[in-house]
Design a protein around this motif. Structure first.
Motif, PDB file in Angstrom:
ATOM      1  N   MET A   1       0.838  -1.182   0.000  1.00 50.60           N
ATOM      2  CA  MET A   1       0.000   0.000   0.000  1.00 50.60           C
ATOM      3  C   MET A   1       0.883   1.246   0.000  1.00 50.60           C
ATOM      4  N   GLU A   2       0.567   2.143  -0.905  1.00 57.75           N
ATOM      5  CA  GLU A   2       1.364   3.358  -1.035  1.00 57.75           C
ATOM      6  C   GLU A   2       1.084   4.307   0.123  1.00 57.75           C
ATOM      7  N   SER A   3       2.110   5.047   0.494  1.00 56.61           N
ATOM      8  CA  SER A   3       1.914   6.055   1.535  1.00 56.61           C
ATOM      9  C   SER A   3       1.203   7.268   0.945  1.00 56.61           C
ATOM     10  N   ASN A   4       0.668   8.083   1.825  1.00 59.63           N
ATOM     11  CA  ASN A   4       0.002   9.307   1.374  1.00 59.63           C
ATOM     12  C   ASN A   4       0.943  10.198   0.577  1.00 59.63           C
ATOM     13  N   THR A   5       2.191  10.272   0.996  1.00 63.67           N
ATOM     14  CA  THR A   5       3.174  11.094   0.299  1.00 63.67           C
ATOM     15  C   THR A   5       3.390  10.587  -1.121  1.00 63.67           C
ATOM     16  N   ALA A   6       3.492   9.273  -1.263  1.00 65.21           N
ATOM     17  CA  ALA A   6       3.694   8.695  -2.596  1.00 65.21           C
ATOM     18  C   ALA A   6       2.482   8.962  -3.487  1.00 65.21           C
ATOM     19  N   LEU A   7       1.283   8.867  -2.925  1.00 62.74           N
ATOM     20  CA  LEU A   7       0.073   9.156  -3.694  1.00 62.74           C
ATOM     21  C   LEU A   7       0.032  10.614  -4.142  1.00 62.74           C
ATOM     22  N   ILE A   8       0.409  11.491  -3.226  1.00 68.66           N
ATOM     23  CA  ILE A   8       0.419  12.921  -3.547  1.00 68.66           C
ATOM     24  C   ILE A   8       1.445  13.213  -4.646  1.00 68.66           C
ATOM     25  N   LEU A   9       2.626  12.661  -4.511  1.00 73.38           N
ATOM     26  CA  LEU A   9       3.674  12.893  -5.513  1.00 73.38           C
ATOM     27  C   LEU A   9       3.295  12.286  -6.852  1.00 73.38           C
ATOM     28  N   ASN A  10       2.659  11.138  -6.834  1.00 69.41           N
ATOM     29  CA  ASN A  10       2.207  10.512  -8.076  1.00 69.41           C
ATOM     30  C   ASN A  10       1.141  11.385  -8.746  1.00 69.41           C
ATOM     31  N   GLY A  11       0.198  11.881  -7.957  1.00 69.55           N
ATOM     32  CA  GLY A  11      -0.837  12.773  -8.486  1.00 69.55           C
ATOM     33  C   GLY A  11      -0.246  14.056  -9.041  1.00 69.55           C
ATOM     34  N   LEU A  12       0.749  14.580  -8.338  1.00 67.94           N
ATOM     35  CA  LEU A  12       1.418  15.792  -8.798  1.00 67.94           C
ATOM     36  C   LEU A  12       2.146  15.537 -10.115  1.00 67.94           C
ATOM     37  N   GLY A  13       2.790  14.403 -10.209  1.00 68.68           N
ATOM     38  CA  GLY A  13       3.533  14.064 -11.424  1.00 68.68           C
ATOM     39  C   GLY A  13       2.641  13.923 -12.643  1.00 68.68           C
ATOM     40  N   THR A  14       1.442  13.412 -12.452  1.00 67.27           N
ATOM     41  CA  THR A  14       0.536  13.260 -13.591  1.00 67.27           C
ATOM     42  C   THR A  14      -0.328  14.501 -13.800  1.00 67.27           C
ATOM     43  N   GLY A  15      -0.681  15.191 -12.731  1.00 67.27           N
ATOM     44  CA  GLY A  15      -1.580  16.338 -12.838  1.00 67.27           C
ATOM     45  C   GLY A  15      -0.907  17.647 -13.179  1.00 67.27           C
ATOM     46  N   LEU A  16       0.322  17.844 -12.725  1.00 67.81           N
ATOM     47  CA  LEU A  16       1.002  19.124 -12.934  1.00 67.81           C
ATOM     48  C   LEU A  16       1.198  19.464 -14.414  1.00 67.81           C
ATOM     49  N   PRO A  17       1.625  18.538 -15.247  1.00 72.11           N
ATOM     50  CA  PRO A  17       1.768  18.882 -16.670  1.00 72.11           C
ATOM     51  C   PRO A  17       0.439  19.311 -17.308  1.00 72.11           C
ATOM     52  N   VAL A  18      -0.642  18.653 -16.947  1.00 77.13           N
ATOM     53  CA  VAL A  18      -1.959  19.013 -17.482  1.00 77.13           C
ATOM     54  C   VAL A  18      -2.360  20.406 -16.977  1.00 77.13           C
ATOM     55  N   LEU A  19      -2.156  20.643 -15.694  1.00 77.06           N
ATOM     56  CA  LEU A  19      -2.465  21.955 -15.115  1.00 77.06           C
ATOM     57  C   LEU A  19      -1.684  23.045 -15.835  1.00 77.06           C
ATOM     58  N   LEU A  20      -0.399  22.834 -16.011  1.00 75.07           N
ATOM     59  CA  LEU A  20       0.435  23.847 -16.670  1.00 75.07           C
ATOM     60  C   LEU A  20       0.003  24.079 -18.114  1.00 75.07           C
ATOM     61  N   LEU A  21      -0.326  23.012 -18.830  1.00 77.78           N
ATOM     62  CA  LEU A  21      -0.784  23.153 -20.212  1.00 77.78           C
ATOM     63  C   LEU A  21      -2.083  23.961 -20.259  1.00 77.78           C
ATOM     64  N   HIS A  22      -3.035  23.615 -19.418  1.00 80.95           N
ATOM     65  CA  HIS A  22      -4.315  24.328 -19.393  1.00 80.95           C
ATOM     66  C   HIS A  22      -4.102  25.793 -19.002  1.00 80.95           C
ATOM     67  N   PHE A  23      -3.241  26.024 -18.034  1.00 83.11           N
ATOM     68  CA  PHE A  23      -2.960  27.393 -17.590  1.00 83.11           C
ATOM     69  C   PHE A  23      -2.314  28.215 -18.708  1.00 83.11           C
ATOM     70  N   VAL A  24      -1.315  27.644 -19.364  1.00 83.33           N
ATOM     71  CA  VAL A  24      -0.618  28.365 -20.439  1.00 83.33           C
ATOM     72  C   VAL A  24      -1.572  28.673 -21.587  1.00 83.33           C
ATOM     73  N   VAL A  25      -2.405  27.716 -21.967  1.00 81.10           N
ATOM     74  CA  VAL A  25      -3.372  27.949 -23.042  1.00 81.10           C
ATOM     75  C   VAL A  25      -4.326  29.076 -22.654  1.00 81.10           C
ATOM     76  N   THR A  26      -4.775  29.080 -21.406  1.00 83.52           N
ATOM     77  CA  THR A  26      -5.693  30.122 -20.949  1.00 83.52           C
ATOM     78  C   THR A  26      -5.001  31.482 -20.912  1.00 83.52           C
ATOM     79  N   VAL A  27      -3.766  31.531 -20.462  1.00 85.38           N
ATOM     80  CA  VAL A  27      -3.022  32.796 -20.462  1.00 85.38           C
ATOM     81  C   VAL A  27      -2.844  33.311 -21.890  1.00 85.38           C
ATOM     82  N   LEU A  28      -2.560  32.419 -22.822  1.00 79.06           N
ATOM     83  CA  LEU A  28      -2.418  32.842 -24.223  1.00 79.06           C
ATOM     84  C   LEU A  28      -3.745  33.383 -24.767  1.00 79.06           C
TER      85      LEU A  28
END
Length: 141
Positions: A1-28
Motif C-alpha cells: 500500500m502506497e503512503s500518502n506522500t507517494a500518492l500525492i507525488l504521483n498525483g502531482l507528477g501526472t496532474g502538474l503537466p496538465v495543469l500547466l498546459l491548461h494554464f498556459v493555453v488560458t493565459v495565451l
C-alpha cells in the motif's frame, strides 16, 4: 500500500503537466483577448495611459479583469485544451461584443474617456465586469 506522500507525488507528477498546459493555453487566450480589445477599440490606450489618463487606466484595468473572469470559469470547468480554447474564444467574443454594444448605446463614450471622464470609464468598466460575471456563470453552469 502506497503512503500518502507517494500518492500525492504521483498525483502531482501526472496532474502538474496538465495543469500547466491548461494554464498556459488560458493565459495565451487572455493575452490574445487583451490584444484584440486594444486593436478593435477606437481609443489608443497606450498613448492615453502614457499621458496619465486615469479614465483610460480604469477602463483598461476593468477590461483586463472582465476578460479574465470568464476565462477563469472556463479553465475551472473544462476537461481538455480544446474545450478551453472553444469556450475561451466564445467568452472573449462575448466580452468584446459587450464593449461594442456599449459604444453604440453611448456614442460619446470615446471622447469622454479620452478627455479623462472617470465616471464614464468606471461605468463602462462596471458594465464589462457585470457581463463577465454573468458570462462566467453561464460558462460554469
Amino acid at each position: 500500500m502506497e503512503s500518502n506522500t507517494a500518492l500525492i507525488l504521483n498525483g502531482l507528477g501526472t496532474g502538474l503537466p496538465v495543469l500547466l498546459l491548461h494554464f498556459v493555453v488560458t493565459v495565451l487566450l487572455f493575452l490574445a483577448g487583451v490584444g484584440v480589445y486594444v486593436v478593435v477599440t477606437p481609443m489608443r490606450e497606450r498613448q492615453l495611459l502614457a499621458d496619465g489618463n486615469r479614465a483610460a487606466g480604469i477602463l483598461l484595468g476593468g477590461t483586463v479583469v472582465a476578460l479574465a473572469i470568464p476565462l477563469a470559469a472556463t479553465l475551472a470547468t473544462s476537461l481538455s485544451v480544446l474545450d478551453i480554447v472553444i469556450w475561451g474564444i466564445v467568452a472573449l467574443i462575448l466580452q468584446i461584443v459587450t464593449f461594442g454594444i456599449a459604444l453604440l448605446l453611448f456614442r460619446d463614450l470615446r471622447p469622454m474617456i479620452e478627455s479623462g471622464n472617470v465616471a464614464a470609464a468606471t461605468t463602462l468598466a462596471a458594465l464589462q465586469l457585470g457581463i463577465a460575471l454573468l458570462n462566467a456563470g453561464a460558462m460554469a453552469g
